[in-house]
Each structure stands twice: as C-alpha cells, then as structure tokens.
Scaffold this motif. Structure first.
Motif, mmCIF file in Angstrom:
data_model
loop_
_atom_site.group_PDB
_atom_site.id
_atom_site.type_symbol
_atom_site.label_atom_id
_atom_site.label_comp_id
_atom_site.label_asym_id
_atom_site.label_seq_id
_atom_site.Cartn_x
_atom_site.Cartn_y
_atom_site.Cartn_z
ATOM 1 N N UNK A 142 -6.449 -8.085 9.326
ATOM 2 C CA UNK A 142 -7.231 -6.860 9.068
ATOM 3 C C UNK A 142 -6.305 -5.674 8.812
ATOM 4 N N UNK A 143 -5.280 -5.556 9.686
ATOM 5 C CA UNK A 143 -4.341 -4.435 9.552
ATOM 6 C C UNK A 143 -3.617 -4.475 8.203
ATOM 7 N N UNK A 144 -3.343 -5.672 7.720
ATOM 8 C CA UNK A 144 -2.585 -5.800 6.468
ATOM 9 C C UNK A 144 -3.308 -5.119 5.302
ATOM 10 N N UNK A 145 -4.615 -5.053 5.354
ATOM 11 C CA UNK A 145 -5.376 -4.388 4.282
ATOM 12 C C UNK A 145 -5.259 -2.871 4.324
ATOM 13 N N UNK A 146 -4.704 -2.336 5.426
ATOM 14 C CA UNK A 146 -4.680 -0.867 5.581
ATOM 15 C C UNK A 146 -3.272 -0.354 5.886
ATOM 16 N N UNK A 147 -2.262 -1.075 5.349
ATOM 17 C CA UNK A 147 -0.865 -0.648 5.547
ATOM 18 C C UNK A 147 -0.625 0.719 4.908
ATOM 19 N N UNK A 148 0.308 1.453 5.456
ATOM 20 C CA UNK A 148 0.605 2.796 4.948
ATOM 21 C C UNK A 148 1.218 2.764 3.546
#
Ligand SMILES: Cc1cc2nc3c(=O)[nH]c(=O)nc-3n(C[C@H](O)[C@H](O)[C@H](O)COP(=O)(O)OP(=O)(O)OC[C@H]3O[C@@H](n4cnc5c(N)ncnc54)[C@H](O)[C@@H]3O)c2cc1C
Length: 372
Positions: free
Chosen positions: A361-367
């Motif tokens: 999930x986090x990978x879709x919202x990387x900076x």
C-alpha cells in the motif's frame, strides 16, 4: 561531541500537531512508544478546518487513492472506538450517507465511483434530500460514506487520548531545520514560543506538517490549497444526509449545525483570511443545493490550507533521510485517511516494521513517485 556521537534518543518526534500528527502519536503511544509532538500553532491545523466528510466514493476517487480511502473508511469505526475509549470523549462519527446530485442522468452514469452508489432520479433525490434545489435531476447515494465532527470533537478527543497515553506536547514550537549526517536524521533545530533556539536530538521522526511540509523538506512537492468555509444553524434533522455538490457541499451535524464548504484556491498560497468572492461562491452553492438554507442564520466563517500534491494523493512512508518518515499531502481527504495513515505509520516505526500488504500500500504513495 557531535549530535551523531550522542546516544540515540528513544523518543519519536512528531513534526506537526495537526490531524496526522495526533493520529500517528496516538497509534505509536498505544504501541508503547515514547512520543513528543512539536506543534507550531494548533489552531492553524487543517484538522480544525475540515468539514469532516468521510467520502472516498462521493469525492469520485480512483485507483490506489480510492482503495486507500475505502480501506480507511472500513477502519474508521474501530479507530474511533479506540480514541473514544482512550479519551473518554465522543468523536461525533455519523454514518449518514452522502448524496452527489447531477443536472442529468448522463453525468451521473459517468461518475468515476458510480458503480459503488445507488442511482437516484429526481423523485429519489427529493426523498433523500427534501428541499433540494430544482436544478438537479439525478443523483448517486453513497450509503457507506459519512462524516465525523472533526472541529468540535475528533481533534479534541485525539489530543486527550494522546495525553492520557503519555504523549508529550510542545506547543508553540516551530521546527526550523532537519539535522542530518550521512543521509541519516540526527535531530531537529527548533524555536520555542519564547524565541529560544534549541537542538533536539532524535533518530526517528515523522514529518506531518500539513501544507507547510515542503518548508522543512523542499524535495516534497506539497503545496497549499486554501479553502474557505462557513456554518449555518438550521432546524435539527432538516437534512439527514450530506449533499456533495460541484464546488459546494452541505454537511449536517446532529445538532442542526450545517457546515458549508469549501472554496478550492490554488493561487492563494498561504494568504490568510476570508474573501468576498469566496463567501459569495459558498452562498451561491447553498442556494443551488438547498434554497431554504439561504434563510438560516450564519454561525461562523473560517479558512485553512489543504496539503496538496501534483496527483492529489498523500505522501506516506520512508523519505530520502533514514529515520525520517512522511505522512503528508492528504489534500481534501485527510480526515478520511487519518485512520489508515496512523495504522501504516504506526507499523513503519515499530522494530518489526510493516507487513508485506502494508508495504504494498505504501509503495503506491512514495514521496518520489512524481519524479518518474
Ligand atoms: C477547507 C477544508 C475542508 C476539508 N474538508 C475535508 C473533509 O471533509 N474530509 C476530509 O477527509 N478532509 C478534509 N480536508 C482535508 C484535511 O483537513 C487535511 O487533509 C488534514 O487535516 C491534513 O492533516 P495534517 O496533519 O497533514 O495537516 P494539518 O492538520 O494542517 O496540521 C499540520 C500542523 O503542522 C504544524 N506545522 C507546520 N509546520 C510546522 C513546523 N515547521 N514546526 C512545527 N509545526 C508545524 C501546523 O501548525 C499544523 O498545526 C479539508 C481541508 C480543508 C482546508
């Protein structure tokens, strides 16, 4: 002795005491972490500005953003129950459903989240929203969407829950600089309310400074989108569901307060204050959506800054600096996304780290997703 040669502090610093800062501090404290929140100005937080809609479907989100919103929506009842138990205060969660009205059925049918809603014709709209303006011929009812009283209840309950769990607050403290050595966080330089400068050593911190996040880490493409709001006092129960119109929405609280939002001003930067143009825009929206509400007495007017990114999705997880974590850029949906953000960041900061599902999930919202 350099900062790097000092023993690492076990304290996790939360940089910004707005909605994300409080939600993450609460989650970390529940897991036994030692947490300090550094907050420049409590009252400027968008968490005290928002309308509190929980609206992944009414907002017409898509892709990973919709999925994140849906996951957060599922978690909200449990998250709210934790906050209420830890604080002893109610959060004002109201699973009231949201109706999106359209001028034509054709517009309704191409709405990105139409498949998740109940299609309404004019009669259906009148049944769900007695008094709706004559310009709307179709609608989508999203029963699963709702609202929470963030301004009067959720933020205070979160603050109290944090205090009860031992979180320390430093109010009036501005973080001026992130201190680093070899791409590792070493601490922060701050100015307190008495203008005294200090260095706080830290090996872990979460950057959740809302619309101001890029002032601390310029590589973050986070910018402010100003929103003006107002509230009216209507008869209790006059409106049962939220109306989410184009450009204006009406959010009925249980006690008859009607929260009206919001302008979306990308050119305003951090310019403070209300404008006649913005307030007229809201007034026109009220007249189009619920004409009788134009007669209801006004209560308050306020404004704030949404933390936006180029794709309007949040920035979550690791940063370019080891030890610094990111939870910002939630734009229009930070209240909705607070539950999942707190869960994900809470997991990132545990020694065992995130599960594979959480990491995906986090990978879709990387900076750095905007760079490719
Ligand atoms: C008009 C409007 C309506 C909205 N309506 C909704 C809605 O209906 N539903 C929804 O889901 N979302 C809504 N939102 C969005 C939501 O409010 C935000 O996404 C959310 O509050 C962002 O939380 P945050 O913690 O990142 O930022 P904030 O809540 O803004 O908190 C950031 C905090 O960081 C502090 N800070 C900044 N820089 C520093 C520094 N250098 N040092 C120390 N502290 C610092 C600030 O003082 C501030 O208190 C709305 C927002 C606005 C403006």
């Amino acid at each position: 002795m350099t900062l790097a040669s000092q023993p690492p502090s076990p304290t996790i610093l939360i940089l910004g005491g707005g909605l994300m800062g409080l939600a993450i501090a609460h989650q970390l404290a529940r897991r036994g972490s030692d947490v300090t929140v550094l907050s420049r100005r409590r009252s400027e937080a968008a968490g005290f500005v928002a309308a509190g809609m929980l609206a992944p479907h009414a907002e017409g989100l898509s892709g990973d953003h919709l999925r994140l919103g849906q996951l957060s929506l599922e978690r909200i009842p449990g998250w709210v129950a934790q906050i209420e138990a830890d604080s002893g205060l109610a959060c004002g969660l109201r699973p009231c459903g949201i109706v999106v009205p359209f001028a034509t059925a054709a517009e309704r049918d191409v709405y990105p989240t139409a498949a998740w809603g109940v299609a309404l014709d004019r009669a259906g709209l009148e049944r769900e929203l007695p008094g709706i303006g004559p310009g709307w011929q179709a609608g989508l009812l999203f029963r699963q969407d709702g609202q929470i009283d963030n301004r009067r209840q959720l933020m205070r309950a979160l603050e109290r829950a944090c205090v009860e769990l031992g979180v320390r607050f430093q109010e009036g403290v501005e973080v001026l600089e992130l201190l680093r050595e070899d791409d590792r966080l070493q601490g922060v330089r701050v100015r307190d309310a008495a203008a005294t400068l200090q260095v706080l050593p830290a090996s872990s911190a979460v950057l959740c400074s809302g619309a101001w996040s890029a002032q601390l880490l310029p590589e973050l493409p986070v910018f402010p989108v100003k929103g003006q709001m107002l509230s009216l006092l209507g008869p209790r129960e006059a409106l049962q569901r939220v109306i989410f119109g184009p450009g204006t929405y009406l959010v009925p609280r249980e006690d008859g307060l009607l929260v009206v939002g919001a302008t979306s001003e990308r050119e305003a930067g951090f310019t403070e204050g209300l404008t006649p143009f913005g307030q007229r825009q809201l007034q026109a929206g009220i007249e189009a959506l619920l004409p009788e509400a134009s007669q209801w007495p006004p209560m308050e007017r306020w404004w704030g800054f949404r933390p936006c990114t180029p794709d309007e999705g949040p920035v979550l997880g690791c940063s370019s600096l080891e030890g610094l974590w990111l939870a910002t850029g939630h734009h229009r949906n930070g209240v909705l996304l607070a539950a999942i953000t707190a869960e994900l960041l809470g997991a990132c900061l545990q020694p065992e780290g995130c599960s594979p599902e959480q990491q995906a999930l986090l990978d879709g919202f990387r900076w750095d997703r905007f760079n490719s």
